[in-house]
Design an enzyme around this catalytic site. Structure first.
Site, mmCIF file in Angstrom:
data_model
loop_
_atom_site.group_PDB
_atom_site.id
_atom_site.type_symbol
_atom_site.label_atom_id
_atom_site.label_comp_id
_atom_site.label_asym_id
_atom_site.label_seq_id
_atom_site.Cartn_x
_atom_site.Cartn_y
_atom_site.Cartn_z
ATOM 1 C CB CYS A 264 -14.306 -5.174 -23.956
ATOM 2 S SG CYS A 264 -16.053 -5.348 -24.409
ATOM 3 C CG HIS A 354 -15.082 -0.256 -22.751
ATOM 4 N ND1 HIS A 354 -14.383 -0.379 -23.929
ATOM 5 C CD2 HIS A 354 -16.091 -1.160 -22.815
ATOM 6 C CE1 HIS A 354 -14.949 -1.312 -24.686
ATOM 7 N NE2 HIS A 354 -15.986 -1.797 -24.020
ATOM 8 C CD GLU A 356 -12.083 2.346 -23.432
ATOM 9 O OE1 GLU A 356 -13.174 2.158 -24.002
ATOM 10 O OE2 GLU A 356 -11.539 1.486 -22.707
#
Length: 380
Positions: A264, A354, A356
């Site tokens: 990001c 993202h 994650e």
């Protein structure tokens, strides 16, 4: 400014955009006034992770999903120590949550943390307005004695814009800390916290990485003091054009040839470190359903996004940089925005989204494995 929340759902509230558009509804969360940049998120789930994502600092988030708060709030899904959004906008909030993990309602949590919100407005019309006019400054005002519209609009127009905002130091840790590896320790990573989400070091820890999370003000010497096998630059809020210090630190890492991974804001920092510019998107990418293509494999991933800025890099050619050749590795299929960069002559890459997945799909989890592979290759 916030005040009591008792009976807030019956209290009138007004949302005022800087272009003069006004929406009237009812207070949600704390009662008072708040200001920020109006943005919209298209995620149907994951509101708790959204609220606690530091990348949303100084933003008023409009949820496009009509029902928000159904599963309440728990203590396991926080991505940071607090709620970071400046304000929250929902159509039809659930006043009574229903989930076995819930310990309190979303309304109660917003109130407890002093977050001013508004409910009962046409979020679809507001989202369309932002899509057509672009993200802009906004104010939410609630209470039984509201100022006149002209006064509220003047207050909104006096607030700072997101362009030119340097915010990482406002959300990052002030003290270094360690997230231990889960199971056998295989690698050490220095993670520069520009607004890091809690799930990110956890994903690395799952892969045997001991993560040393460092403040946004960390120097190159601070990074290498932990003797890292790799260096990570996190997500975060604000305008990457102001982030000269992280860019300088990343350039120091690139010069040493240490494996590097950015997510990001970290992708934008890599872009700047390589000599590319950045620019503000009209209304940004925010949600957990954004299609991105990995240009190396041709695979399309559904990914989680939260960014209002992007890297200005050529899509159709390999670029020469001070650190060797670089190319765009990922693009968003909705608008061809750069969603990833990779160096061809050094072990460094980044993505704008993202992996994650907190919240969101797990299509891009392989990127953490790619980082591990780079560190393994450096040892060989």
């Amino acid at each position: 400014m916030t005040t009591s929340t008792r009976g807030a759902h019956r209290t009138p509230a007004v949302l005022v955009l800087e272009d003069g558009r006004i929406f009237r509804g009812r207070a949600y969360g704390a009662v008072g006034a708040t200001f920020g940049e109006a943005v919209f998120s298209t995620g149907m789930t994951g509101y708790q992770e959204t609220l606690t994502d530091p990348s949303y600092h100084r933003q008023v988030v409009v949820m496009t999903a009509p029902h928000v708060g159904n599963t309440g709030i728990n203590d396991e899904d926080m991505e940071s120590r607090r709620i970071w959004v400046s304000g929250y906008v929902v159509r039809d909030p659930a006043r009574v949550p229903s989930n076995w993990r819930s310990t309190r309602s979303l309304d109660q949590e917003l109130a407890a943390q002093g977050v001013v919100g508004i409910s009962g407005i046409d979020t679809r019309a507001l989202t369309r307005h932002l899509r057509e006019r672009g993200a802009m400054r906004v104010g939410i005002f609630s209470g039984n004695a509201l100022p006149d519209e002209g006064t509220m609009l003047a207050e909104v127009r006096q607030t700072p814009e997101m362009s030119g905002a340097d915010l990482s130091a406002e959300v990052a840790t002030t003290e270094a800390y360690v997230v231990p590896a889960i199971g056998e320790k295989k690698f050490t990573v220095a993670a520069v916290d520009l607004g890091i989400k809690g799930m990110t070091p956890h994903r690395m820890a799952e892969r045997g990485i001991e993560v040393h999370v460092l403040p946004a003000t960390a120097t190159v010497d601070d990074v290498y003091a932990v003797e890292p096998d790799g260096v990570f630059f996190s997500n975060g809020p604000g305008d990457p054009a102001t982030a000269d210090h992280p860019v300088s630190v990343m350039q120091g890492v690139l010069e040493r040839g240490t494996p590097l991974f950015g997510i990001c804001f970290g992708n934008q920092i890599l872009g700047r470190a390589l000599g590319f510019g950045t620019f503000k998107l009209k209304y940004g990418h925010r949600g957990i359903n954004q299609p991105v293509q990995d240009r190396t494999t041709g695979k399309v991933e559904v990914t989680a996004h939260n960014h209002g800025f992007a890297v200005d890099a050529p899509l159709d050619q390999v670029s020469d940089t001070p650190y060797g050749r670089a190319e765009v590795s990922h693009v968003c299929l909705n608008d061809n925005v750069v969603e990833g960069l990779q160096l061809l002559d050094r072990p460094a890459f980044s993505v704008q989204y993202h992996p994650e997945a907190a919240a969101g799909p797990h299509d891009a989890a392989y990127l953490f494995d790619r980082f591990v592979n780079l560190m393994e290759g450096q040892r060989a």
